[in-house]
Design a protein around this motif. Structure first.
Motif, short mmCIF file in Angstrom:
data_model
loop_
_atom_site.label_atom_id
_atom_site.label_comp_id
_atom_site.label_asym_id
_atom_site.label_seq_id
_atom_site.Cartn_x
_atom_site.Cartn_y
_atom_site.Cartn_z
N LEU A 147 0.83 -1.21 0.00
CA LEU A 147 0.00 0.00 0.00
C LEU A 147 0.86 1.26 0.00
CD1 LEU A 147 -2.91 1.19 0.28
CD2 LEU A 147 -2.47 1.29 2.73
N PHE A 148 1.94 1.25 0.79
CA PHE A 148 2.69 2.48 1.00
C PHE A 148 3.77 2.74 -0.06
CE2 PHE A 148 1.77 1.70 5.74
CZ PHE A 148 0.60 2.42 5.66
N THR A 149 4.27 1.69 -0.72
CA THR A 149 5.34 1.90 -1.70
C THR A 149 4.80 2.59 -2.94
OG1 THR A 149 6.49 -0.08 -0.92
CG2 THR A 149 7.13 0.76 -3.08
N LEU A 150 5.54 3.60 -3.40
CA LEU A 150 5.13 4.34 -4.58
C LEU A 150 5.51 3.59 -5.85
CD1 LEU A 150 6.20 7.96 -3.57
CD2 LEU A 150 3.91 6.95 -3.48
N LEU A 151 4.82 3.89 -6.94
CA LEU A 151 5.14 3.32 -8.25
C LEU A 151 6.42 3.96 -8.79
CD1 LEU A 151 1.52 3.40 -9.74
CD2 LEU A 151 2.77 1.39 -8.92
N PRO A 152 7.05 3.33 -9.78
CA PRO A 152 8.30 3.90 -10.33
C PRO A 152 8.18 5.35 -10.79
CG PRO A 152 7.97 1.67 -11.13
CD PRO A 152 6.73 2.04 -10.38
N ASN A 153 6.97 5.76 -11.21
CA ASN A 153 6.81 7.15 -11.69
C ASN A 153 6.49 8.13 -10.56
OD1 ASN A 153 4.20 6.50 -10.98
ND2 ASN A 153 3.36 6.60 -13.06
N GLY A 154 6.54 7.62 -9.29
CA GLY A 154 6.33 8.48 -8.14
C GLY A 154 4.90 8.62 -7.69
N SER A 155 3.96 8.02 -8.41
CA SER A 155 2.55 8.07 -8.01
C SER A 155 2.23 6.88 -7.09
CB SER A 155 1.65 8.04 -9.24
OG SER A 155 1.82 6.81 -9.94
N SER A 156 1.06 6.91 -6.49
CA SER A 156 0.64 5.84 -5.58
C SER A 156 -0.44 5.00 -6.24
CB SER A 156 0.09 6.44 -4.28
OG SER A 156 -0.48 5.43 -3.46
N ARG A 157 -0.41 3.68 -5.96
CA ARG A 157 -1.47 2.82 -6.48
C ARG A 157 -2.75 2.97 -5.66
NH1 ARG A 157 2.40 -0.94 -4.84
NH2 ARG A 157 2.82 -1.36 -7.02
N ALA A 158 -2.65 3.71 -4.53
CA ALA A 158 -3.83 4.00 -3.70
C ALA A 158 -3.85 5.50 -3.44
CB ALA A 158 -3.77 3.22 -2.39
N PRO A 159 -4.14 6.31 -4.46
CA PRO A 159 -4.02 7.77 -4.35
C PRO A 159 -4.91 8.38 -3.28
CG PRO A 159 -5.15 7.14 -6.38
CD PRO A 159 -4.58 5.89 -5.81
N TYR A 160 -6.10 7.85 -3.09
CA TYR A 160 -6.99 8.44 -2.10
C TYR A 160 -6.44 8.26 -0.69
CZ TYR A 160 -10.99 9.41 0.84
OH TYR A 160 -11.80 9.94 1.82
N LEU A 161 -6.07 7.02 -0.34
CA LEU A 161 -5.53 6.76 1.00
C LEU A 161 -4.22 7.52 1.21
CD1 LEU A 161 -6.34 2.96 1.33
CD2 LEU A 161 -7.38 4.83 2.61
N ARG A 162 -3.43 7.65 0.15
CA ARG A 162 -2.18 8.41 0.27
C ARG A 162 -2.48 9.88 0.59
NH1 ARG A 162 3.36 6.64 0.16
NH2 ARG A 162 4.62 8.51 -0.12
N SER A 163 -3.50 10.42 -0.04
CA SER A 163 -3.86 11.81 0.23
C SER A 163 -4.37 11.98 1.66
CB SER A 163 -4.93 12.28 -0.77
OG SER A 163 -6.16 11.60 -0.55
N VAL A 164 -5.09 10.97 2.16
CA VAL A 164 -5.55 11.02 3.55
C VAL A 164 -4.36 11.06 4.50
CG1 VAL A 164 -6.69 9.67 5.36
CG2 VAL A 164 -7.77 9.91 3.12
N MET A 165 -3.36 10.20 4.25
CA MET A 165 -2.17 10.16 5.09
C MET A 165 -1.42 11.49 5.06
SD MET A 165 -0.98 6.41 3.77
CE MET A 165 0.72 6.65 4.25
N GLU A 166 -1.39 12.16 3.93
CA GLU A 166 -0.59 13.37 3.77
C GLU A 166 -1.33 14.63 4.20
OE1 GLU A 166 0.47 13.25 -0.34
OE2 GLU A 166 2.25 12.00 0.02
#
Length: 933
Positions: free
Chosen positions: A61-80
């Motif tokens: 869940l937490f590791t970013l994709l090679p292009n720097g984006s997240s495979r779980a963008p919504y939850l990542r935005s909640v964390m940030e």
């Protein structure tokens, strides 16, 4: 008749010893009757949404994709931006039931549940759901019902899909999660027009629980690095985003909803879980909404040395790790319901965005809730223990409890909230230690009773061996002059004293069994103790140095087997040493070819314990190779056997048919694997072949001739066919290599007998299992028979651990059973995996049966020696059982004892099965009636 009686008594004794470990270590720690404790202040949230993504790893869940984006963008935005995040550390076993119990009830796996599978807890327990006003649940039929079953009243509502939907061969298991999100959406839409439901939803203290099984199922089927697994995470993320929007709209954006997103366990790279690997024990935790801290930016290095923050690019956000059981009091605190009375979790205050007073009061409530469990446990133990024997836990006596509580209340009243929180943490820590103290209060007493019985039983078996099978010179014994009625009176007095003591203590009925069993056992030992006098007086005529040498070697060998339970590579060392046996004993000069075959077979088998148990990628080509190897060795035997003793037409036809069957079974896994990869499901024909093979595996050998090698070959072909269907890689080669070594062992034992002048050489091909053995040929035991018995125990342990270990039992790969079924069913899958473990056992047992016949030795004689060796190992493991350290250390040490005791009991039963399997023949003709000649 005496042998049957002895076996029955031995079976009962070992069952008692086996069950004792459950009363000593596997008793439920839960107590009941406590008063629920709730924080007196108003809660920050009115409702809570709990989303559990089953099988989701933290790094996935937490590791970013090679292009720097997240495979779980919504939850990542909640964390940030608006939530607090961390890692939830799970406990072993990392399975769904214990994980969800820890999350929702706040306590870790109840070890008394080991025999209940993963679907229900065997004892009633309190949970956050039980304390809510209403709880609505959507998800798997394996998880949801146990919380509804344990709830008081009728306020936990479950909505589950059919169990058949949990199919590992599914084209896309993410549909399970889509089903949940769709049902929740329909639920809230219907609530808009349903006034009574809407009124219930608007009440305070509700929980909405979404159990999402798609990620776990895709991980099992396709591995966590697969596109299916990773895409499923994205689907869950978008589903959570839509869910939050829908909930907020329904409740008018009142800001009174808290959200918890987490997982019950992780998953290894090879798609399994159950053990303690970090990929299984590290799960994500994201909390946001009412009463929760917004994202907290940090500039200083955080106190984590695991390197994950850098990998996940989250160094700038405060990470708050928790133990999985801490989430239950967190949820209870957020919505203001009583803490689960069985919870051992500690409230993680860094997640709470509230006043210091609220935090202090919540921590005080947490402390009182844990203390209530401690007081109940102490009261129960005090009530069942004589007052002059009772020793209270000194760090938390009744006076110290009162002192802690009084001081905490004063500190809160004085608004010294930090000091109050620190004091409450200390109280929780001491109360948890006290719970363990009283839970293990009787452990030493029961352990001594079991050890006393163990030593007595082993001593009795040794005396029986010396008396009936060792040919000692008989002499009048002083011990035999003790009147038996005097001995009986002493035993009766001891029994009465123990019984009265246990009655006063109001002990459970099982305590009577464990404490009274040593009495008749030691009575039997004392009655046979005259045999010791015979042994002492026969000592001058015995080869003492040889006896001492055998004793030292067997003791060393037993230690090697004990160590092999912790380090499988020790079996490789043992096999390397065994390979030298013919060279060290002079057998090489008399049987060069067989000695070299023995050496090569041991070295080939020694490679298997060095192979990894977990993390192996499926290699169906090796399964096919194992089938070809089986066919080649069988064809070689049939050709060589035909040169010596022509086969009957019926036997030749059966062997050819079985070989063709093996060829089919070697191809079925490849066909199944290919079909599943193409997402076409499990072919029905493959499933029919697999189940038919399994059902007939123990019957087909009964159709063959009872000639020694003819019957063994039929057994080997039948069992190997089943094993191939249950294999996914290199383990498929294990039965052919093991069978080759067993074949050589049978042959080389003949040379060993001849070298010692024990008997004349008997042509093995002429031996018939069904022949009645002349009792006059049954010889006395020799020292070399100890070596034969040890070889047997060694090969049994090798058969068990050759392709697996404890971790593989906890973390087995479901792909092993895909030829039989793909729909999740823990009991059938577990049964198939156990049968896979048993197959090498049967091969070794049949070999041992053959050696008993070939060496003209009573089966009872060798089996008694085996019993002594196994019991010495079990006693060793009993002393190694520990109640300190990590849960994994404790569980592993207990498992070792359980395995050895189960093996001893199992071998008693399996010896009867293998005797039938080798000596009986099933006739299908003669008017179509079955007949055992």
């Amino acid at each position: 008749m005496r042998m049957i009686t002895f076996l029955l008594v031995g079976l009962i004794v070992h069952v008692v010893f086996f069950l004792s470990i459950f009363d000593i270590y596997f008793t439920s720690p839960l107590v009941h009757g406590m008063t629920p404790q709730a924080t007196p202040l108003a809660s920050p949230a009115s409702r809570l949404v709990l989303v559990v993504a089953d099988g989701l790893r933290a790094d996935s869940l937490f590791t970013l994709l090679p292009n720097g984006s997240s495979r779980a963008p919504y939850l990542r935005s909640v964390m940030e931006e608006r939530g607090t995040w961390g890692v939830s550390h799970t406990h072993v076993p990392t399975e769904s039931r214990p994980g969800h119990v820890a999350l929702i009830a706040g306590f870790y796996e109840d070890v008394s549940a080991v025999a209940k599978g993963w679907k229900e807890n065997p004892v009633e327990f309190d949970s956050v759901f039980n304390e809510t006003k209403h709880t609505w649940c959507w998800g798997s039929p394996d998880i949801l019902p146990m919380f509804a079953k344990g709830a008081s009243g009728d306020h936990v509502y479950t909505h589950t899909y059919p169990a058949k939907e949990e199919d590992f061969a599914s084209t896309d298991a993410s549909r399970l999660d889509t089903w949940v999100f769709t049902q929740v959406k329909s639920f809230f839409q219907s609530a808009k027009s349903n006034s009574s439901l809407r009124a219930s939803l608007l009440e305070r203290g509700n929980i909405f629980f979404l159990h999402l099984l798609g990620i776990d199922t895709n991980g099992h089927a396709h591995r966590p690095m697969s596109r299916e697994y990773l895409d499923n995470i994205g689907l869950v993320d978008s589903g959570v985003a839509e869910l939050v929007s829908m909930v907020e709209d329904f409740f008018g954006h009142d800001g009174r909803t808290a959200y918890v997103f987490t997982s019950d366990h992780g998953m290894t790279n090879w798609g399994s879980h159950g053990a303690g690997h970090p990929s299984e024990t590290l799960t994500p935790l994201v909390v946001w909404g009412a009463g929760v801290h917004n994202a907290h930016k940090v500039s200083e290095p955080q106190p984590f040395n695991d390197g994950y923050l850098q990998d996940w690019k989250l160094e700038h956000l405060r990470r708050v790790d928790v133990n999985q059981a801490d989430i239950a009091p967190l949820m209870a605190s957020l919505i203001g319901v009583p803490f689960p009375v069985n919870s051992v979790g500690v409230l993680p205050l860094l997640y709470l965005n509230n006043s210091d007073q609220f935090k202090a009061e919540s921590m005080y409530t947490n402390a009182i809730q844990v203390l209530e469990q401690y007081k109940m446990k102490m009261a129960q133990k005090k009530e069942t223990t004589l007052s002059f024997f009772f020793t209270p836990y000194q760090l938390l006596t009744e006076s110290k409890q009162a002192e802690f509580i009084h001081k905490a209340r004063i500190l809160i009243q004085l608004e010294k909230y930090e000091d109050a929180i620190s004091l409450c943490r200390s109280l929780i820590s001491k109360a948890l230690e006290g719970l363990v103290y009283y839970h293990t209060y009787d452990r030493f007493f029961l352990g001594c009773s079991v050890v006393l019985g163990f030593v007595g039983w082993t001593s009795y078996v040794v005396l029986v061996i010396l008396k009936t099978h060792a040919g000692l010179n008989r002499h009048p014994s002083l011990l035999k002059q003790i009147p038996s009625n005097t001995l009986a009176r002493v035993c009766i007095c001891v029994t009465v004293v123990i019984t009265v003591f246990l009655l006063i203590q109001r002990s459970p009925i099982t305590y009577y069994i464990y404490c009274l069993l040593p009495v008749p056992v030691w009575y039997s030992v004392l009655k046979e103790s005259g045999t010791l006098t015979d042994l002492v007086r026969s000592a001058p005529s015995l080869p003492l140095w040889k006896c001492f040498g055998y004793f030292v070697l067997v003791a060393f060998g037993i230690e090697l087997l004990v160590v092999s339970f912790f380090h499988r590579a020790m079996l490789t060392v043992g096999l390397a040493v065994l390979s030298l046996w013919p060279f060290l004993t002079g057998l090489f000069g008399k049987a060069k070819f067989r000695s070299l075959s023995w050496c090569l077979g041991c070295l080939c088998l020694a490679a298997f314990p060095l192979m990894p148990v977990m993390g192996r990628e499926p290699n169906i080509h090796l399964v096919t190779c194992a089938g070809l190897l089986t066919l080649f060795t069988s064809a070689c035997y049939l050709w060589s056997s035909g040169q010596r003793t022509p086969l009957h037409l019926s036997d030749r036809l059966q062997f050819v048919t079985q070989m063709l069957h093996v060829a089919v079974c070697a191809y079925v896994p490849s066909l199944t694997h290919s079909s599943l990869q193409q997402k076409q499901g499990l072919p029905l024909l493959n499933q029919i072949i697999s189940w038919t093979t399994l059902a007939s595996s123990m019957l087909v050998p009964l159709l063959s001739s009872t000639r020694l090698f003819h019957r063994l070959l039929s057994i080997f072909l039948s069992l190997t066919a089943t094993y191939l269907l249950l294999s996914t890689g290199s383990e498929a080669l294990f039965p052919p290599v093991l069978s080759w070594l067993m074949f050589v062992w049978i042959n080389i034992e003949q040379e060993a007998m001849l070298a010692q002048g024990v008997s004349s050489r008997q042509e093995l091909s002429t031996i018939d299992f069904s022949a009645n053995i002349d009792i006059t040929k049954i010889r006395q035991l020799k020292l070399d028979d100890i070596r034969r018995s040890y070889f047997f125990v060694f090969f049994i342990i090798t058969a068990f651990f050759g392709t697996g270990n404890i971790a593989s039992i906890n973390s087995f790969d479901p792909a092993s059973v895909y030829c039989f079924l793909t729909v999740f069913n823990p009991f059938i899958m577990g049964g198939l995996m156990m049968w896979k473990v048993i197959i090498p056992f049967i091969i070794v047992m049949c070999t041992f049966e053959t050696i008993q016949v070939a060496t003209q030795l009573s089966s009872r004689s060798l089996f008694l020696i085996v019993l002594v060796i196994s019991d010495l190992m079990a006693l060793h493991f009993f002393f190694l059982v520990q109640d300190y350290g990590s849960w994994l250390d404790i569980g592993t040490s207990i498992s070792h004892y359980v395995i050895v005791m189960s093996m001893t009991i199992f071998l008693m039963l399996l010896s009867v099965v293998t005797h039938i399997l080798t000596s009986q023949r099933l006739i299908l003709w003669r008017r179509s009636k079955m007949h055992f000649p």
